[in-house]
Design a protein around this motif. Structure first.
Motif, mmCIF file in Angstrom:
data_model
loop_
_atom_site.group_PDB
_atom_site.id
_atom_site.type_symbol
_atom_site.label_atom_id
_atom_site.label_comp_id
_atom_site.label_asym_id
_atom_site.label_seq_id
_atom_site.Cartn_x
_atom_site.Cartn_y
_atom_site.Cartn_z
ATOM 1 N N ILE A 265 32.826 2.801 50.262
ATOM 2 C CA ILE A 265 33.963 3.571 49.574
ATOM 3 C C ILE A 265 34.183 3.246 48.151
ATOM 4 O O ILE A 265 34.283 3.867 47.422
ATOM 5 C CB ILE A 265 35.150 3.437 50.293
ATOM 6 C CG1 ILE A 265 34.946 4.002 51.771
ATOM 7 C CG2 ILE A 265 36.438 4.271 50.068
ATOM 8 C CD1 ILE A 265 36.020 3.759 52.862
ATOM 9 N N LEU A 266 34.254 1.902 48.091
ATOM 10 C CA LEU A 266 34.476 1.314 46.583
ATOM 11 C C LEU A 266 33.465 1.978 45.624
ATOM 12 O O LEU A 266 33.464 2.322 44.528
ATOM 13 C CB LEU A 266 34.479 -0.006 46.669
ATOM 14 C CG LEU A 266 35.516 -0.855 47.039
ATOM 15 C CD1 LEU A 266 35.721 -2.288 46.930
ATOM 16 C CD2 LEU A 266 36.907 -0.026 46.337
ATOM 17 N N SER A 267 32.027 1.983 46.184
ATOM 18 C CA SER A 267 30.815 2.480 45.307
ATOM 19 C C SER A 267 31.216 3.786 45.113
ATOM 20 O O SER A 267 30.618 4.383 44.128
ATOM 21 C CB SER A 267 29.619 2.131 45.986
ATOM 22 O OG SER A 267 29.219 3.034 46.992
ATOM 23 N N SER A 268 31.895 4.621 45.690
ATOM 24 C CA SER A 268 31.837 6.214 45.652
ATOM 25 C C SER A 268 32.868 6.298 44.405
ATOM 26 O O SER A 268 32.935 7.492 43.724
ATOM 27 C CB SER A 268 32.295 6.818 46.690
ATOM 28 O OG SER A 268 33.914 6.595 46.877
ATOM 29 N N LEU A 276 22.429 8.613 45.476
ATOM 30 C CA LEU A 276 22.718 7.232 45.430
ATOM 31 C C LEU A 276 23.657 6.733 46.239
ATOM 32 O O LEU A 276 23.665 5.805 46.818
ATOM 33 C CB LEU A 276 23.239 7.161 43.987
ATOM 34 C CG LEU A 276 22.806 5.480 43.480
ATOM 35 C CD1 LEU A 276 21.603 5.007 43.938
ATOM 36 C CD2 LEU A 276 23.342 5.245 42.168
ATOM 37 N N TYR A 277 24.655 7.468 46.530
ATOM 38 C CA TYR A 277 25.610 7.375 47.490
ATOM 39 C C TYR A 277 25.240 7.227 48.904
ATOM 40 O O TYR A 277 25.593 6.055 49.626
ATOM 41 C CB TYR A 277 26.982 8.182 47.561
ATOM 42 C CG TYR A 277 28.105 8.293 48.507
ATOM 43 C CD1 TYR A 277 27.989 9.042 49.605
ATOM 44 C CD2 TYR A 277 28.953 7.127 48.445
ATOM 45 C CE1 TYR A 277 29.005 8.752 50.369
ATOM 46 C CE2 TYR A 277 29.849 7.052 49.137
ATOM 47 C CZ TYR A 277 30.021 7.720 50.140
ATOM 48 O OH TYR A 277 30.990 7.653 51.295
ATOM 49 N N TYR A 278 24.342 8.196 49.173
ATOM 50 C CA TYR A 278 23.835 8.033 50.621
ATOM 51 C C TYR A 278 22.803 6.891 50.817
ATOM 52 O O TYR A 278 22.773 6.149 51.672
ATOM 53 C CB TYR A 278 23.254 9.201 51.090
ATOM 54 C CG TYR A 278 24.060 10.211 51.578
ATOM 55 C CD1 TYR A 278 24.667 11.143 50.772
ATOM 56 C CD2 TYR A 278 24.740 10.020 52.833
ATOM 57 C CE1 TYR A 278 25.570 12.127 51.295
ATOM 58 C CE2 TYR A 278 25.851 10.921 53.279
ATOM 59 C CZ TYR A 278 26.141 12.186 52.616
ATOM 60 O OH TYR A 278 26.970 12.982 53.148
ATOM 61 N N VAL A 279 22.210 6.357 49.745
ATOM 62 C CA VAL A 279 21.310 5.455 49.767
ATOM 63 C C VAL A 279 22.006 3.915 49.847
ATOM 64 O O VAL A 279 21.490 2.994 50.700
ATOM 65 C CB VAL A 279 20.523 5.112 48.195
ATOM 66 C CG1 VAL A 279 20.092 3.840 48.054
ATOM 67 C CG2 VAL A 279 19.449 6.304 48.422
ATOM 68 N N ILE A 280 23.276 3.879 49.259
ATOM 69 C CA ILE A 280 24.142 2.929 49.369
ATOM 70 C C ILE A 280 24.539 2.836 50.635
ATOM 71 O O ILE A 280 24.640 1.572 51.344
ATOM 72 C CB ILE A 280 25.292 2.650 48.073
ATOM 73 C CG1 ILE A 280 24.790 2.727 46.717
ATOM 74 C CG2 ILE A 280 26.245 1.817 48.565
ATOM 75 C CD1 ILE A 280 25.567 2.466 45.830
ATOM 76 N N PHE A 284 24.014 -0.349 53.506
ATOM 77 C CA PHE A 284 25.064 -1.246 54.263
ATOM 78 C C PHE A 284 24.801 -1.083 55.613
ATOM 79 O O PHE A 284 25.157 -2.000 56.321
ATOM 80 C CB PHE A 284 26.226 -0.883 53.663
ATOM 81 C CG PHE A 284 26.708 -1.479 52.209
ATOM 82 C CD1 PHE A 284 27.064 -0.495 51.225
ATOM 83 C CD2 PHE A 284 26.654 -2.651 52.152
ATOM 84 C CE1 PHE A 284 27.306 -1.061 50.053
ATOM 85 C CE2 PHE A 284 26.892 -3.383 51.032
ATOM 86 C CZ PHE A 284 27.257 -2.470 49.882
ATOM 87 N N PHE A 285 24.298 0.259 56.110
ATOM 88 C CA PHE A 285 24.311 0.400 57.531
ATOM 89 C C PHE A 285 23.149 -0.633 58.225
ATOM 90 O O PHE A 285 23.256 -1.182 59.044
ATOM 91 C CB PHE A 285 24.113 1.806 57.932
ATOM 92 C CG PHE A 285 23.207 1.993 59.163
ATOM 93 C CD1 PHE A 285 21.838 2.392 59.248
ATOM 94 C CD2 PHE A 285 23.777 1.660 60.474
ATOM 95 C CE1 PHE A 285 21.246 2.775 60.493
ATOM 96 C CE2 PHE A 285 23.176 1.453 61.478
ATOM 97 C CZ PHE A 285 22.079 2.209 61.505
ATOM 98 N N PHE A 286 22.086 -0.685 57.328
ATOM 99 C CA PHE A 286 20.854 -1.436 57.840
ATOM 100 C C PHE A 286 21.172 -2.918 57.850
ATOM 101 O O PHE A 286 20.667 -3.684 58.616
ATOM 102 C CB PHE A 286 19.692 -1.214 57.058
ATOM 103 C CG PHE A 286 19.044 0.177 57.541
ATOM 104 C CD1 PHE A 286 18.773 1.315 56.521
ATOM 105 C CD2 PHE A 286 18.416 0.259 58.910
ATOM 106 C CE1 PHE A 286 18.117 2.336 57.050
ATOM 107 C CE2 PHE A 286 17.986 1.239 59.290
ATOM 108 C CZ PHE A 286 17.730 2.469 58.227
ATOM 109 N N ALA A 287 21.939 -3.203 56.804
ATOM 110 C CA ALA A 287 22.285 -4.598 56.429
ATOM 111 C C ALA A 287 23.350 -5.074 57.788
ATOM 112 O O ALA A 287 23.187 -6.061 58.332
ATOM 113 C CB ALA A 287 23.036 -5.034 55.251
#
Lengths: 343, 256
Positions: A265-268, A276-280, A284-287
């Motif tokens: 949310i902060l990156s948005s 790029l938002y979906y990449v981020i 985070f989901f994979f992490a």
């Protein structure tokens, strides 16, 4: 908690409260009332313990904050442990028959004690307080390193939880202060509250703030945690994984996904493009999935050195099932995180 | 005996008014050599809140705590009052000089925090500050009395639970609420500013952020000093900062 045979209950003297001031004119103790009940003030004494010991087992002191429980006794009884004989309360001034009133008080006391015993037997061992306190025993460095671990789990090498053997030979895990792999409850709790506030801030920036949004997002986040916890718990039951005493750990692991959600949310706010938002978000989901896979591995696939022999054969049989369950659980996180990111 | 030294209205009034000359002494009644016998068995940290109840007993009635007064019922309607009755503010436990002293300590971020500053944990100052905060928000078009009370109550209980879980030495709920309420004072200033100008732009966000940091700095300083926690100041400051962030959300964004 070991079964305690019936015995005369001996309540402990509350050490946190000093003795209240003794009124010199009332010889049998003190009174804590702000107004007297009538022209003939009764000698109000607490129900003597010896009357209730016939049919009530040992009075279980289950309240975690001991001094609060002693405050709740109406009226408190620290003075009367040293006296061998306590006179009967006289209810004549209140127009109630003496024997009836005494019987009523006896019934009430035994009912309260029976209820407490029932609660203690069924729910007492569910979330022990010492375990909760151990999960909050964190330090500054632990918090920083753990957040780094949640966000970049591929950089971490060893995921085993450190154990220590007590004098009785029990094996227990070390507290979060000493072991980076140990789950704590501080970070999930703070991440949960931060998520609620950020959702409020997000709606405020888009000019649709109302204080009830805070309550709504808190409720939906709590719902996500409950669903996640139940799915792990029920899955562990189907795969016959022992989850006694690990309730708090499961709750802690469910709460770590909020860290990734907050950073998404902060990156948005940094005006990235949609892709790029979906990449981020997927990063985070994979992490989070990798973190859960590595951490829950010690929960679901127990180390043969730690488990006792009867479950060793069972764990070999269920091994493939548990691995599948773990993988499905980690992949389900995307549903939860996607729901949470849409503030 | 109990009745003999319970009426010392002149001496207690002197000590009450003499607080101006002794700003460092924050006990409600100036500690005298007979302090131990004045309230036998009372905790010295709660002197302020127990004081008025100890002096209510009146009229020479034998049972402690009995408030049957001498004189007829008409004295309740007169201005004479009962014999030996303490002044009203003292009875209510509201001590304005204490409130002022503690507020000055909070407002000055460079002052040294004495660990006994919150020994008399009164709630009169915090209630006053929360009420002022809500009234300023009302003047600026955001009537959120219920929400500010709810956030304050829920936040105090949460911080109380968290502090008791995180520290070895416990703290009681009145002191937590008192500290949190006193450190709300910069937020009340933000509320006053929001009456005149809207805080919904970048300057308002900056102002809210500065006041959150100010409140959190003083509150975490007091908590760390009172609880004697070591190297956990940031861990205490973060939840307190979240609570004040909630108050800032209420004051910055209007609920239309």
């Amino acid at each position: 908690m070991a079964h305690v045979p019936l015995r005369h209950p001996v309540p402990t003297h509350p050490v946190s409260l000093p003795d209240p001031p003794s009124t010199p004119s009332s010889p049998d103790g003190y009174q804590r009332f702000s107004s007297s009940p009538g022209p003939a003030p009764p000698q109000q004494h607490p129900q003597p313990q010896m009357y209730s010991s016939q049919h009530v087992p040992a009075y279980p002191m289950t309240s975690p904050f001991q001094h609060n429980q002693h405050n709740a006794h109406p009226p408190p009884q620290p003075h009367h442990q040293q006296q061998s004989f306590v006179p009967q309360p006289s209810f004549g001034a209140w127009g109630v028959n003496d024997a009836t009133a005494q019987f009523g008080m006896q019934l009430g006391t035994s009912a309260v004690a029976a209820g407490q015993e029932y609660v203690q037997k069924n729910f007492g061992g569910f979330i022990p307080l010492t375990s909760v306190k151990a999960h909050f025993n964190v330090s500054n460095s632990y918090v920083i390193n753990k957040i780094k671990l949640v966000l970049f789990p591929w950089m971490h090498k060893s995921w085993k939880r450190r154990v220590l053997r007590t004098e009785q030979g029990h094996v227990e895990y070390q507290s979060p202060r000493d072991d980076i792999n140990s789950p704590d409850l501080y970070i999930p709790l703070m991440a949960f509250v931060t998520y609620v506030l950020i959702s409020g801030f997000h709606s405020g920036i888009h000019a649709r703030f109302h204080p009830r949004i805070l309550g709504e997002s808190a409720s939906s986040a709590l719902g996500v945690i409950i669903v996640d916890f139940l799915s792990i718990y029920v899955g562990c039951y189907f795969c016959s994984v022992q989850t006694s005493g690990q309730v708090l750990d499961i709750l802690a692991y469910s709460g770590y996904k909020f860290v990734g959600v907050i950073f998404t949310i902060l990156s948005s706010y940094l005006y990235f493009s949609g892709a790029l938002y979906y990449v981020i978000f997927f990063y985070f989901f994979f992490a989070n999935a990798l973190f859960l896979l590595r951490s829950l591995r010690s929960l679901v696939l127990p180390d043969p050195a730690l488990s006792s022999s009867p479950t060793a054969n069972a764990s070999a049989y269920y091994r493939s099932r548990r691995i599948t369950f773990l993988f499905i659980e980690a992949m389900c996180q995307i549903v939860y995180m996607f729901f949470l990111v849409r503030v | 005996m109990w009745q003999d030294n319970s009426y010392a209205p002149s001496s207690s009034q002197d000590s009450y008014y003499s607080q101006h000359q002794q700003p460092s002494n924050l006990q409600f009644y100036a500690p005298s050599p007979s302090d131990g016998s004045f309230y036998p068995g009372s905790r010295p940290s709660l002197d302020g809140s127990m004081g008025p109840q100890g002096s209510i007993s009146n009229g020479g009635v034998a049972y402690g705590g009995n408030i049957q007064p001498v004189g007829g019922w008409w004295t309740a309607f007169g201005t004479g009052g009962f014999e030996g009755e303490p002044p009203l503010l003292e009875e209510l436990g509201i001590n304005f000089s204490h409130i002022r002293a503690k507020s000055m300590t909070v407002l000055n971020p460079l002052s040294h925090i004495d660990e006994h500053i919150m020994d008399d944990a009164d709630l009169a100052g915090p209630i006053l500050f929360v009420f002022c905060f809500a009234i300023f928000l009302l003047f600026s078009g955001k009537p959120n009395f219920g929400y500010s009370y709810g956030v304050g109550l829920f936040g105090s209980i949460s911080i109380y639970l968290l502090l008791n879980l995180m520290s070895e030495k416990g703290i009681d709920a009145y002191r937590v609420t008192s500290v949190l309420g006193y450190c709300l004072l910069p937020m009340v200033g933000i509320g006053a500013v929001s009456v005149m100008m809207t805080l919904d732009d970048i300057f308002g966000y900056l102002l809210a952020l500065i006041s959150i940091i100010w409140c959190t700095y003083s509150a975490s300083g007091i908590f760390v000093a009172v609880l004697r926690m070591s190297d956990q100041r940031l861990l205490v400051a973060y939840p307190v900062g979240l609570l004040y962030g909630c108050f800032a959300l209420l004051s910055v964004f209007s609920g239309k």
